[in-house]
Design an enzyme around this catalytic site. Structure first.
Site, mmCIF file in Angstrom:
data_model
loop_
_atom_site.group_PDB
_atom_site.id
_atom_site.type_symbol
_atom_site.label_atom_id
_atom_site.label_comp_id
_atom_site.label_asym_id
_atom_site.label_seq_id
_atom_site.Cartn_x
_atom_site.Cartn_y
_atom_site.Cartn_z
ATOM 1 N N GLY A 42 70.079 65.033 19.456
ATOM 2 C CA GLY A 42 68.806 64.552 19.990
ATOM 3 C C GLY A 42 68.205 63.548 19.024
ATOM 4 O O GLY A 42 68.912 62.805 18.367
ATOM 5 N N CYS A 43 66.911 63.556 18.891
ATOM 6 C CA CYS A 43 66.224 62.639 17.986
ATOM 7 C C CYS A 43 66.682 62.872 16.553
ATOM 8 O O CYS A 43 66.685 63.998 16.064
ATOM 9 C CB CYS A 43 64.721 62.858 18.084
ATOM 10 S SG CYS A 43 63.773 61.866 16.920
ATOM 11 N N PHE A 44 67.076 61.801 15.874
ATOM 12 C CA PHE A 44 67.593 61.971 14.514
ATOM 13 C C PHE A 44 66.543 62.429 13.531
ATOM 14 O O PHE A 44 66.868 62.997 12.501
ATOM 15 C CB PHE A 44 68.341 60.740 13.995
ATOM 16 C CG PHE A 44 67.717 59.387 14.181
ATOM 17 C CD1 PHE A 44 66.361 59.160 14.134
ATOM 18 C CD2 PHE A 44 68.546 58.294 14.373
ATOM 19 C CE1 PHE A 44 65.825 57.893 14.274
ATOM 20 C CE2 PHE A 44 68.025 57.020 14.512
ATOM 21 C CZ PHE A 44 66.656 56.821 14.468
ATOM 22 N N TRP A 45 65.268 62.254 13.821
ATOM 23 C CA TRP A 45 64.231 62.730 12.905
ATOM 24 C C TRP A 45 64.323 64.249 12.753
ATOM 25 O O TRP A 45 64.138 64.774 11.664
ATOM 26 C CB TRP A 45 62.843 62.360 13.399
ATOM 27 C CG TRP A 45 62.546 60.900 13.478
ATOM 28 C CD1 TRP A 45 63.226 59.875 12.870
ATOM 29 C CD2 TRP A 45 61.482 60.293 14.212
ATOM 30 N NE1 TRP A 45 62.645 58.672 13.189
ATOM 31 C CE2 TRP A 45 61.569 58.898 14.009
ATOM 32 C CE3 TRP A 45 60.473 60.796 15.016
ATOM 33 C CZ2 TRP A 45 60.675 58.001 14.593
ATOM 34 C CZ3 TRP A 45 59.582 59.905 15.590
ATOM 35 C CH2 TRP A 45 59.686 58.522 15.372
ATOM 36 N N CYS A 46 64.593 64.943 13.855
ATOM 37 C CA CYS A 46 64.688 66.412 13.822
ATOM 38 C C CYS A 46 65.894 66.867 13.012
ATOM 39 O O CYS A 46 65.778 67.722 12.131
ATOM 40 C CB CYS A 46 64.811 66.970 15.242
ATOM 41 S SG CYS A 46 63.373 66.683 16.291
#
Length: 176
Positions: free
Chosen positions: A11-15
């Protein structure tokens, strides 16, 4: 120290980046894009969904301290591998679940973990297992995003709960 690298799309790479930055045995985490058909895409291009890239993190770990199996066990706890091209409200092929291997010897380990998770989920896992190709490092402002922006809305409501889930589930793996 034996450094290995695996690239993961959850999913979102920040997570995903925020979780692996806290894993004992991980020596570096970098957000980026891989397995698309455009050379060196920008974040904007990837978000438009037509480059074919996944948002990923490249995880370098000391294989003498933590194995690929455990890296992948963490991966499957902190994201939902059963939702096609989606993690929560993040929707699009760039948010697909994927394990992108760097060395052929990683494939049997990744496939074994993937098979176990798939059996446990009743055959619903959509995680792809492919060789990492056409990798581009994400722009500087995406690197260490959660660490640099903990009070941002997305970080507080989406990233922080995933980090907390990792910290609860893998207490013995949290960096001191």
């Amino acid at each position: 120290m034996r450094i290995e690298t695996i690239t993961l799309g959850g999913g979102c790479f920040w997570c995903t980046e925020a979780v692996y930055e806290q894993v004992d045995g991980v020596v570096a985490v970098e957000s980026g894009y891989c397995n698309g058909h455009v050379l060196q895409p920008s974040y904007r291009q990837v978000c438009e969904g037509d480059t074919g890239h996944a948002e990923v993190v490249q995880v370098q770990f000391d294989a003498d301290r933590i194995g690929l199996r455990e890296i992948l066990e963490i991966f499957f706890v902190v994201h939902d591998p059963t939702t096609l091209n989606r993690q929560g409200n993040d929707v699009g092929t760039q948010y697909r679940s994927g394990i992108y291997w760097h060395a052929p010897e990683q494939v049997p380990v990744a496939q074994a973990v993937l098979d176990e998770v798939n059996r446990a989920s009743g055959g619903r896992v959509v995680t792809e297992l492919r060789q990492r190709q056409n990798y581009t490092r994400a722009e500087d402002y995406h690197q260490h995003y959660f660490a640099n922006n903990p009070g941002a809305g997305y970080c507080a409501f989406v990233v922080a709960p995933k980090v907390e889930k990792f910290r609860r589930t893998f207490r013995e793996r949290v960096k001191a």
